[in-house]
Write a protein that holds these residues in place. Structure first.
Motif, PDB file in Angstrom:
ATOM      1  N   ASP A 110       0.812  -1.209   0.000  1.00  0.00           N
ATOM      2  CA  ASP A 110       0.000   0.000   0.000  1.00  0.00           C
ATOM      3  C   ASP A 110       0.854   1.271   0.000  1.00  0.00           C
ATOM      4  OD1 ASP A 110      -1.909  -1.884   0.131  1.00  0.00           O
ATOM      5  OD2 ASP A 110      -2.889  -1.154   1.955  1.00  0.00           O
ATOM      6  N   PHE A 111       2.055   1.183   0.537  1.00  0.00           N
ATOM      7  CA  PHE A 111       2.948   2.355   0.512  1.00  0.00           C
ATOM      8  C   PHE A 111       3.250   2.770  -0.929  1.00  0.00           C
ATOM      9  CE2 PHE A 111       5.317   0.611   4.515  1.00  0.00           C
ATOM     10  CZ  PHE A 111       4.168   0.775   5.270  1.00  0.00           C
ATOM     11  N   PHE A 112       3.180   1.800  -1.819  1.00  0.00           N
ATOM     12  CA  PHE A 112       3.622   2.047  -3.181  1.00  0.00           C
ATOM     13  C   PHE A 112       2.488   2.455  -4.121  1.00  0.00           C
ATOM     14  CE2 PHE A 112       7.048  -0.414  -1.413  1.00  0.00           C
ATOM     15  CZ  PHE A 112       8.181   0.118  -1.995  1.00  0.00           C
ATOM     16  N   ILE A 113       1.284   2.436  -3.607  1.00  0.00           N
ATOM     17  CA  ILE A 113       0.153   2.694  -4.490  1.00  0.00           C
ATOM     18  C   ILE A 113      -0.491   4.037  -4.161  1.00  0.00           C
ATOM     19  CG2 ILE A 113      -2.036   1.794  -5.347  1.00  0.00           C
ATOM     20  CD1 ILE A 113      -1.063  -0.973  -4.537  1.00  0.00           C
TER      21      ILE A 113
ATOM     22  N   GLU B 257      -4.335   7.380   1.336  1.00  0.00           N
ATOM     23  CA  GLU B 257      -5.139   7.805   2.488  1.00  0.00           C
ATOM     24  C   GLU B 257      -5.747   6.641   3.266  1.00  0.00           C
ATOM     25  OE1 GLU B 257      -5.090  10.775   3.486  1.00  0.00           O
ATOM     26  OE2 GLU B 257      -4.147  11.710   1.728  1.00  0.00           O
ATOM     27  N   THR B 258      -5.558   5.423   2.802  1.00  0.00           N
ATOM     28  CA  THR B 258      -6.187   4.291   3.481  1.00  0.00           C
ATOM     29  C   THR B 258      -5.402   3.906   4.731  1.00  0.00           C
ATOM     30  OG1 THR B 258      -4.925   2.697   2.199  1.00  0.00           O
ATOM     31  CG2 THR B 258      -7.048   3.378   1.294  1.00  0.00           C
ATOM     32  N   ASP B 259      -5.953   2.944   5.459  1.00  0.00           N
ATOM     33  CA  ASP B 259      -5.387   2.576   6.757  1.00  0.00           C
ATOM     34  C   ASP B 259      -3.931   2.140   6.695  1.00  0.00           C
ATOM     35  OD1 ASP B 259      -7.393   3.277   8.319  1.00  0.00           O
ATOM     36  OD2 ASP B 259      -8.171   1.263   8.704  1.00  0.00           O
ATOM     37  N   HIS B 260      -3.576   1.480   5.607  1.00  0.00           N
ATOM     38  CA  HIS B 260      -2.195   1.029   5.514  1.00  0.00           C
ATOM     39  C   HIS B 260      -1.397   1.855   4.521  1.00  0.00           C
ATOM     40  CE1 HIS B 260      -3.072  -2.438   8.015  1.00  0.00           C
ATOM     41  NE2 HIS B 260      -4.207  -2.517   7.356  1.00  0.00           N
ATOM     42  N   GLY B 261      -1.984   2.952   4.086  1.00  0.00           N
ATOM     43  CA  GLY B 261      -1.308   3.813   3.121  1.00  0.00           C
ATOM     44  C   GLY B 261      -0.202   4.618   3.786  1.00  0.00           C
ATOM     45  N   ILE B 262       0.595   5.225   2.959  1.00  0.00           N
ATOM     46  CA  ILE B 262       1.781   5.921   3.454  1.00  0.00           C
ATOM     47  C   ILE B 262       1.428   7.138   4.308  1.00  0.00           C
ATOM     48  CG2 ILE B 262       2.050   7.304   1.351  1.00  0.00           C
ATOM     49  CD1 ILE B 262       4.939   5.851   3.386  1.00  0.00           C
ATOM     50  N   ASN B 263       0.335   7.834   3.951  1.00  0.00           N
ATOM     51  CA  ASN B 263      -0.009   9.026   4.731  1.00  0.00           C
ATOM     52  C   ASN B 263      -0.381   8.684   6.169  1.00  0.00           C
ATOM     53  OD1 ASN B 263       0.531  10.591   2.568  1.00  0.00           O
ATOM     54  ND2 ASN B 263      -1.607  11.004   2.019  1.00  0.00           N
ATOM     55  N   LYS B 264      -1.122   7.584   6.298  1.00  0.00           N
ATOM     56  CA  LYS B 264      -1.494   7.134   7.652  1.00  0.00           C
ATOM     57  C   LYS B 264      -0.244   6.803   8.456  1.00  0.00           C
ATOM     58  CE  LYS B 264      -5.754   7.368   8.661  1.00  0.00           C
ATOM     59  NZ  LYS B 264      -6.766   6.800   7.763  1.00  0.00           N
ATOM     60  N   MET B 265       0.687   6.148   7.809  1.00  0.00           N
ATOM     61  CA  MET B 265       1.909   5.765   8.502  1.00  0.00           C
ATOM     62  C   MET B 265       2.691   7.001   8.944  1.00  0.00           C
ATOM     63  SD  MET B 265       2.353   2.505   8.923  1.00  0.00           S
ATOM     64  CE  MET B 265       4.062   1.946   8.991  1.00  0.00           C
ATOM     65  N   MET B 266       2.780   7.977   8.058  1.00  0.00           N
ATOM     66  CA  MET B 266       3.528   9.191   8.416  1.00  0.00           C
ATOM     67  C   MET B 266       2.828   9.922   9.565  1.00  0.00           C
ATOM     68  SD  MET B 266       5.091  10.673   4.840  1.00  0.00           S
ATOM     69  CE  MET B 266       3.552  10.939   3.990  1.00  0.00           C
ATOM     70  N   ASN B 267       1.492   9.888   9.531  1.00  0.00           N
ATOM     71  CA  ASN B 267       0.754  10.510  10.628  1.00  0.00           C
ATOM     72  C   ASN B 267       0.993   9.801  11.947  1.00  0.00           C
ATOM     73  OD1 ASN B 267      -0.510  12.817   9.837  1.00  0.00           O
ATOM     74  ND2 ASN B 267      -2.182  11.695   8.813  1.00  0.00           N
ATOM     75  N   ARG B 268       0.984   8.483  11.869  1.00  0.00           N
ATOM     76  CA  ARG B 268       1.233   7.707  13.087  1.00  0.00           C
ATOM     77  C   ARG B 268       2.610   8.048  13.644  1.00  0.00           C
ATOM     78  NH1 ARG B 268       0.595   1.596  11.929  1.00  0.00           N
ATOM     79  NH2 ARG B 268       1.594   1.487  13.953  1.00  0.00           N
TER      80      ARG B 268
END
Ligand SMILES: Nc1nc2c(ncn2[C@@H]2O[C@H](COP(=O)(O)OP(=O)(O)OP(=O)(O)O)[C@@H](O)[C@H]2O)c(=O)[nH]1
Ligand SMILES: [Mg+2]
Lengths: 390, 202
Positions: free
Chosen positions: A259-262, A267-278
């Protein structure tokens, strides 16, 4: 003899008939010894490539390796077969507009290949490993008079654009003749193949088998360390199959981080933006001062942690350190929580510099992480993971 | 570190297809060196260099972006703050030249309207592999009213010049304005101008 003792601990776990995954995780989390192919062995288990029951290993390996061979046959060797006999009078030919045309697929594949090709040549330039020949080339490919080498296909493609319209002849021939003249990348001799060519093939097959993702830049940085670990296994019986084994481990790992690559999943739960927010939330919990400073400077996590997270830190450290960090990441039961802590640990370790630095010097520091003992970072990350605040 | 050692701060952005040589250009400019083996840029990279122009010390903050489509959402967010954009293609790669139009459209959509632009045809040292003639580069630049130059990061051709011309153009624009944060001033002015670029494109 602490090191010996450690090796023995690994042996004790790995010699069981049924591997105790929890113990293996606990032990590997502290770092896997570089010797005796231990890392490759453990990663195969931690990445769910091998089942925990040892008796099933042989069949699993046999099955997977045969399957990989078939992939190569179907997707790398065969397409060239049709092309090299050069008969374009049949319905399927390079100028066919039929979207089902195998040629059309061939050209689409080459788009992907072109990108992969650029990246694998730029893989881990600080070490010479990938430039060196593998002991185990794919024979059908390296003895094909260069025709079936994947990078030959893309070199040809670039030239096709320039030549085909003007002359309208059989594409293969024109391009091949030009190619010889302007090769700027030292080609391996017939029968030989460099490690980067192997990686190129792995990525190409992955892209073919996962058309939804295709190839995204950075995937090369994920397969790189895995392939390196497997291809340096002292056990020849495993080293020989480094390509197929690392392909499947890579595939398994990608299923967790794809998901990081797509882009559409950002914006999804496993997407990169969520991770950066976490990561940012964790930073706020771990070190409010630094968090505030970043806020003040408008130093957003996208500027530095996008790459950290997407590539599991593989571009931030020299390869041996990356391997060490990955030991811990792969041992993390709830992957990839620990990655977040490592990222925060990296920031917190630099806190004094970051608190006094301005925007550009801080960003430079974060994007070019200073050399330090990777163990300190891991310890810091563990420390942060233990001070649960929320 | 906190003391201001410069008079002006310009934010520049490098964009263009993957592999055209953006990172090499920036590396040549900032470190005066060239290595053939660069890792591909993931997301965005950042460098600073201070230059002297018209008696002023100008600090250039240069953002190097990743070329591949996947990274566009993250990279386009940087367009807004940029005062100058270098759009790079590779003279040995037709596709990267064709995509110039696409990149220009991106600029129209995401960047400030009066951002200074410049097109660079890189790798001009490889004349034996050239597929895009210099004339075609000049033509497209003229059509869009943009500066153009052929460069080589490898042979160090026009790299320094490209950056100082771009910085010079920005300087000209900001000169004569009241002192203060130049970036903010430019931003305010721009909003009042009617859009010219967009109307002529369609
Ligand atoms: N001959 C020649 N090669 C160049 C030149 N500039 C860059 N290259 C080569 O082109 C390749 C790609 O260069 P990069 O600077 O990494 O390309 P990039 O535009 O930053 O690519 P992304 O980061 O993927 O977007 C490198 O392997 C360089 O060796 C040049 O001026 N001349
Ligand atoms: Mg780059």
């Amino acid at each position: 003899m602490a090191y010996r003792a450690r090796l023995k601990e690994f042996d004790d776990i790995l010699n069981q008939d049924v591997i105790d995954l929890n113990s293996l995780r606990k032990l590997s989390f502290q770092g896997i010894p570089d010797d005796q192919g231990k890392r490759a062995k453990c990663w195969r288990l931690l990445l769910n490539y091998l089942p925990l029951e040892k008796e099933k290993w042989d069949t699993q390996l046999e099955k997977k390796r045969a399957l990989y061979k078939q992939f190569i046959e179907e997707m790398v060797v065969m397409p060239g077969e049709k092309e090299s006999n050069g008969d374009v009078t049949m319905g399927d030919h390079p100028l066919s507009i039929n979207p089902e045309s195998e040629w059309s697929t061939f050209f689409k594949d080459n788009e992907v290949l072109l990108q992969i090709d650029k990246d694998v040549r730029r893989l881990c330039p600080d070490i010479s490993f990938f430039q060196q020949p593998t002991e185990f080339p794919c024979l059908e490919i390296v003895n094909s008079n260069d025709i079936k080498r994947l990078h030959t296909r893309v070199q040809r493609r670039v030239l096709n654009c320039a030549n085909v319209e003007r002359k309208g002849l059989g594409i293969t021939k024109i391009a091949l003749s030009v190619k010889k003249a302007c090769e700027d990348y030292a080609p391996m001799a017939e029968g030989k193949e460099a490690h980067w060519e192997v990686v190129e093939r792995i990525l190409f097959l992955y892209a073919k088998l996962n058309p939804g993702q295709g190839y995204v830049q950075g995937m090369n940085e994920i397969i790189g360390p895995i392939y390196h670990a497997f291809a340096s296994d002292p056990d020849i019986l495993f080293r020989e199959h480094a390509e197929s084994d690392s392909f499947f481990c890579f595939t398994n790992l990608m299923s967790e981080i794809r998901d990081f690559f797509i882009k559409s999943l950002d914006e999804t739960d496993h997407g990169i933006n969520k991770m950066m927010n976490r990561m940012l939330v964790q930073l706020k919990n771990s070190d409010m001062d630094v968090w505030l400073r970043f806020q003040q400077l408008e130093l957003k996590p996208q500027y530095y942690s996008f790459r950290w997270i997407t590539l599991l830190l593989s571009q931030e450290f020299p390869l041996p350190d990356v391997l060490r960090i990955w030991d811990s990441l792969f041992s993390d039961e709830s992957r990839f929580d620990f990655l977040i802590y490592v990222c925060c640990g990296m920031i917190v370790i630099l806190r004094n510099q970051l608190l006094s630095g301005d925007f550009p010097s801080n960003l430079k520091l974060l994007q070019n992480f200073p050399p330090m003992d990777v163990q300190d970072i891991i310890s810091k990350a563990v420390e942060l993971s233990k001070q649960k605040i929320f | 570190m906190a003391k201001k050692t410069y008079d002006l701060l310009f934010k520049l952005l490098l964009i263009g297809d993957s592999g055209v040589g953006k990172t090499c250009i920036l590396f040549r400019f900032s470190d005066d060196a060239f290595t053939t083996t660069f890792i591909s840029t993931i997301g965005i990279d950042f460098k600073i260099k201070t230059v002297e122009l018209g008696g002023k010390k100008i600090k250039l903050q240069i953002w190097d972006t990743a070329g591949q489509e996947r990274f566009h959402t993250i990279t386009t967010s940087y367009y807004r703050g940029a005062m100058g954009i270098m759009l790079v293609y590779d003279i040995t790669n037709e596709k990267s030249f064709e995509n110039i139009v696409k990149w220009l459209r991106n600029i129209d959509e995401h960047a400030n309207e009066d951002v200074e632009k410049m097109i660079l045809g890189n790798k001009c040292d490889m004349s034996d592999k050239r597929t895009v003639s210099k004339e075609r580069g000049e033509t497209i630049a003229r059509e869009h009213g943009i500066r153009f130059m052929e460069t080589s990061a490898k042979a160090n051709i026009n790299i320094e010049r490209a950056f100082s011309e771009l910085a010079g153009a920005i300087l000209e624009k900001t000169a004569g304005r009241e002192p203060g944060d130049p970036a903010d001033r430019v931003y305010v002015d721009r909003r009042q101008q009617p859009s010219t670029t967009k109307s002529c494109c369609n």
